[in-house]
Design a protein around this motif. Structure first.
Motif, short mmCIF file in Angstrom:
data_model
loop_
_atom_site.label_atom_id
_atom_site.label_comp_id
_atom_site.label_asym_id
_atom_site.label_seq_id
_atom_site.Cartn_x
_atom_site.Cartn_y
_atom_site.Cartn_z
N THR A 307 0.83 -1.05 -0.13
CA THR A 307 0.03 -0.05 0.19
C THR A 307 0.77 1.34 0.08
O THR A 307 0.27 2.27 0.09
N ASN A 325 -3.63 5.72 -0.80
CA ASN A 325 -4.51 6.86 -0.77
C ASN A 325 -4.18 8.02 -1.49
O ASN A 325 -5.29 8.78 -1.81
N ARG A 329 -6.90 10.03 -4.06
CA ARG A 329 -7.09 11.48 -4.21
C ARG A 329 -6.83 11.95 -5.51
O ARG A 329 -7.58 12.93 -5.72
#
Length: 333
Positions: A307, A325, A329
């Motif tokens: 990740t 993440n 975004r």
């Protein structure tokens, strides 16, 4: 005396579905009919458009005009400069938009639309090549054209055989065939497409680089190999990445430690207080360069089921980090 509204038509589900299916059959037949008729004139049209130093000026009235706008937009987005000019407006000044270096693609099923036919002599006097997309090669439009693309249909899907339906579907398909043939001939690739669609999903994937989305400078968690596990955890928590890089004295990334690594260590029952970063890290971490595409980072993470990934320069010095993440975004994934 007040008039009552007319009652709503009675809906017959079977009749409605039958009409829809007949429409699909008629329009599919119209498109497939083009396949059998496309030939040397289509090749000539592609060659002529490739030779044009200016733009393809698409023109059409009514429903053909709506189709023309779509064809112009498709051409422009696939490497062929194009614009739409309304024939009626052309007669009142917009004809000045057409230059001698341009080419006109005129669309009319009948080939006898007055707003088009009245400006054809002017277009020809300018020496502008004219391609006609029509259902009648012997029409006024067809006779004036240098190249005729046969987009004729045997009948409209409209039960009255009046509303442009199958004919406009055929025009749309012929326009798409032109655009795709031109795209292929130009060697127009996915990166070219992305440059003309920077706001779309493909544009984000092909134009966004790791440097555009990565964390850098003080946002990048890093510890020395001698850092205690407590120091390592504080760095991870303060930077919010879910991982931290382990760097040597020169700033080279020599390892990485993640939240997942911590959970696995806890499950072993080992005394974590005595361990250093060098003892718990994963050596030889997965890394990327800042000039790599962000989509490459996404693929790297997916392939290795991680990740977070570290970003290094040519010398291996840590310059950034990013997580899934960060990519979400940026709408890369």
């Amino acid at each position: 005396m007040s008039s009552r509204p007319a009652p709503a038509p009675v809906v017959d589900p079977e009749a409605i579905l039958a009409r829809a299916r007949v429409t699909f059959d008629i329009e599919a037949e119209a498109v497939l009919g083009l396949k059998d008729r496309v030939g040397p004139s289509f090749v000539d049209a592609v060659r002529k458009i490739l030779e044009v130093r200016g733009r393809v000026v698409v023109m059409g009235m009514g429903k053909s005009g709506h189709v023309g706008r779509k064809i112009a937009a498709t051409l422009a987005s696939t490497g062929t400069p194009a614009m739409f000019v309304h024939p009626a407006e052309a007669s009142h000044g917009d004809l000045g938009m057409i230059k001698s270096v341009d080419l006109v693609l005129a669309i009319s099923n009948s080939g006898e639309v007055q707003e088009l036919t009245v400006i054809l002599p002017v277009v020809k006097r300018q020496g502008v090549p004219l391609i006609a997309m029509t259902g009648r090669a012997d029409s006024t439009l067809g006779r004036h054209a240098d190249i005729v693309l046969d987009a004729g249909v045997s009948k409209e899907a409209c039960p009255l055989n009046l509303a442009p339906t199958a004919s406009t579907t055929a025009q749309m398909a012929m326009g798409d065939a032109l655009a795709v043939a031109l795209l292929d001939a130009r060697g127009f690739g996915s990166e070219d497409f992305a440059r003309s669609h920077p706001g779309g999903a493909l544009g984000r994937k092909l134009l966004t680089h790791v440097s555009d989305v990565m964390r850098s400078d003080g946002e990048v968690p890093r510890v020395a190999p001698t850092a205690t596990l407590s120091e390592l955890m504080r760095e991870m928590s303060s930077k919010g990445l879910g991982a931290t890089a382990v760097v040597d004295a020169d700033g080279r990334a020599i390892g990485i430690f993640t939240d997942g690594d911590l959970r696995r260590k806890v499950e072993t029952g080992a005394d974590l207080r005595a361990l250093t970063a060098a003892e718990v890290m994963h050596p030889g971490p997965r890394t990327l360069r800042a000039d790599a595409l962000a989509v490459e980072a996404a693929e790297l993470m997916e392939n290795h089921r991680i990740t977070s990934v570290l970003v290094v320069d040519a010398a291996g010095l840590l310059v950034g980090a990013l997580s899934t993440n960060d990519l979400m975004r940026a709408k890369v994934i």
